[in-house]
Enzyme design. Structure first.
Site, PDB file in Angstrom:
ATOM      1  N   HIS A  81       0.813  -1.212   0.000  1.00  0.00           N
ATOM      2  CA  HIS A  81       0.000   0.000   0.000  1.00  0.00           C
ATOM      3  C   HIS A  81       0.853   1.271   0.000  1.00  0.00           C
ATOM      4  O   HIS A  81       0.367   2.355   0.304  1.00  0.00           O
ATOM      5  CB  HIS A  81      -0.926   0.030   1.216  1.00  0.00           C
ATOM      6  CG  HIS A  81      -1.813  -1.165   1.332  1.00  0.00           C
ATOM      7  ND1 HIS A  81      -2.684  -1.520   0.342  1.00  0.00           N
ATOM      8  CD2 HIS A  81      -1.949  -2.098   2.319  1.00  0.00           C
ATOM      9  CE1 HIS A  81      -3.347  -2.630   0.713  1.00  0.00           C
ATOM     10  NE2 HIS A  81      -2.907  -2.995   1.902  1.00  0.00           N
ATOM     11  N   HIS A 135      -6.905  -4.627  -1.449  1.00  0.00           N
ATOM     12  CA  HIS A 135      -6.089  -5.831  -1.661  1.00  0.00           C
ATOM     13  C   HIS A 135      -6.482  -6.502  -2.955  1.00  0.00           C
ATOM     14  O   HIS A 135      -6.234  -7.688  -3.156  1.00  0.00           O
ATOM     15  CB  HIS A 135      -6.276  -6.818  -0.505  1.00  0.00           C
ATOM     16  CG  HIS A 135      -6.073  -6.203   0.830  1.00  0.00           C
ATOM     17  ND1 HIS A 135      -7.090  -6.017   1.721  1.00  0.00           N
ATOM     18  CD2 HIS A 135      -4.963  -5.687   1.399  1.00  0.00           C
ATOM     19  CE1 HIS A 135      -6.605  -5.436   2.810  1.00  0.00           C
ATOM     20  NE2 HIS A 135      -5.322  -5.214   2.635  1.00  0.00           N
TER      21      HIS A 135
END
Lengths: 344, 344
Positions: A68, A230
């Site tokens: 991320h 995700h």
């Protein structure tokens, strides 16, 4: 064996510029260490903390899976996070790793955790919280659940923690740096997390090192609403029409959730999920601005950039934060010195 | 007609999140305006300048095609550029647009231009220089030609201006802010441009709004050495092996050009061309660090990030700058306040 044997790759799938996939994260952390020596990394973890932390405020620790970037290590620095602890790609750190980073970054036996609302993340951070409490620590927690996308099967909001988490880092970071108590941080966290809502879209899935396929594949020309950070599937895929149409869809979902009125005060975060160009991000940013102005909102704070990504995903998210209290704006504007929060 | 009719798209080619392609740039500029109100945009151009410029130093103006964001507008601010003037995607501004931005940003009738060495860019900026000189202006110019990749046909170095240009902005920006004269800027420009060398690679071409195909297509698993920032082909394509092998190739080319010795002082810029992930960038950054350390160079300044892109190109470039004079390091480290230069 070399990573990049051709048989693993299909046309249209981009190889990744790494070495052995199982070394990628450790080597990336060494690259980050070189570029940002102000971050001290904790052995046996992918966690780090602000080397210059004076240990005279409640330390803030956030975390979750890797993949991320610049979240969460990019937000470590005075006025924002004290530390960040990442697991492997899209996998949260273990409770043991969280405890290790907490113990390395402070001698105070108190701590405030910022956690994205995914079952595995919540489990790891709550276990770490209990472990530390058993050792006599005072440990608060903010659970960020800003994702308003709806699950197709249950018709329930997913309430995952996504890009709005970065605004929570900023708001709680400013409060902690200004001397907030544990009770004050806890109350503030409840209010700011409830006031933050995000929705994301993508035209491609996320990438995992060593895997040629993205996390999902769309038909050419389609866009997916409500995807997860995700690479989780979204709630609807449809032919992409235009950035403006996309902004309309996302804003209509946010409007329904907030039930806003003209002249209400909002912060806006337009976030690239990693794979789109600055040109696309700024066209969408323009469309968001035009549409929110039609609703006569007071847009007191706004940023557009790459804040929380989903490893190469072509997509973006839109976060709105209802500025219910006037000091929240000052907290968002307070200058900080971190690798990734923009000071301009 | 909507932009995104399916027939324009092929599998593996990502659509772009824009509206009508011919509106993309104007709308992106409006998005940038919203996010960075400190930039004043000049009518009838894609050019802007620092709204807070005190007009008490030689103003610096850089530019070139659009599609390289955050270059060049992202480097406008005190201590770096006074203004930036972009044309359409990968096309330089016209001489008239350059003159307009120059006239809007200063009343001093003096100016220093920073130009990337592409024939069309050089022609436009030299014409603008002549126009302003005819109006009594004193106009200096730096020509950046840091690309050391070699043309296959002529076997000559291409000497295009690429990512090293951002370091030239920083060095000349610091000098100008510190009161350098036109003669001093001219001499400094000659030295710093000669001391800056870059080489880039990519695994996919650049994107043009409204065109489904990237600027070039490689076989799956291949990487292209020496590509240009407008998606120009490189000098060799070969199967990608590893980030480390890539770093070895680029560093060996730079070593040949610089003929460095142990303990020489260098600045390093590891630049994403836009489409790769932070993970990839940091793995490569790690490999660069390991290899340059073997040569025992003194790496006094280094950055890794997204500095000058090629609209969505999956690739990166490596720039080295030989720090021949000790005050160059101070100039690189001098804090600035711009949309894109990292202060950390």
């Amino acid at each position: 064996m070399r990573y990049n044997s051709r048989k693993r790759l299909k046309a249209g799938v981009h190889m990744q510029i790494i070495n052995e996939p199982d070394q990628a994260l450790a080597q990336a952390v060494q690259g980050i260490q070189w570029t940002y020596p102000e971050l001290a990394w904790v052995p046996d973890t992918y966690g780090c903390y602000d080397r210059h932390f004076a240990d005279n405020q409640i330390p803030l620790l956030a975390g979750g899976g890797s993949g991320h970037a610049p979240a969460h290590w990019g937000y470590v620095g005075h006025g924002m996070l004290t530390g960040a602890v990442m697991g492997t790609i899209f996998t949260p750190p273990t409770a043991e790793q969280i405890v290790k980073v907490a113990q390395a970054m402070t001698h105070q036996r108190r701590l405030f955790l910022i956690v994205k609302n995914f079952p595995a993340d919540v489990k790891a951070f709550k276990t770490a919280q209990t472990t530390l409490q058993d050792q006599g620590w005072d440990v608060g927690m903010a659970l960020v659940a800003d994702d308003i996308s709806v699950d197709n099967a249950s018709l329930k909001q997913r309430r995952r923690g996504v890009a709005g988490t970065v605004l929570i880092h900023k708001l709680l970071g400013a409060a902690a740096a200004n001397g907030a108590t544990m009770a004050e941080l806890t109350t503030l966290a409840q209010h700011v997390t409830a006031a933050t809502k995000t929705i994301g879209v993508a035209t491609s899935g996320a990438l995992i090192p060593g895997q040629a396929d993205a996390s999902f594949t769309l038909n050419p020309g389609e866009i997916y609403y409500g995807i997860g950070i995700h690479g989780e599937p979204g709630y609807r895929q449809e032919p992409f029409q235009s950035s403006e149409r996309l902004a309309q869809e996302l804003i209509s979902k946010l409007r329904l959730n907030f039930q806003w009125h003209a002249h209400d005060h909002y912060a806006v975060l337009v976030n690239s999920l990693g794979g789109i160009t600055p040109l696309e991000l700024m066209v969408f940013n323009h469309d968001v601005h035009e549409l929110l102005q039609l609703d006569q909102l007071a847009l007191d704070f706004h940023q557009a950039g790459t804040f929380l990504t989903s490893n190469g995903m072509h997509g973006l998210s839109l976060t709105l934060l209802h500025l219910e209290q006037t000091d929240w704006l000052a907290a968002l504007n307070m200058p900080v010195k971190t690798p990734a929060w923009p000071n301009h």
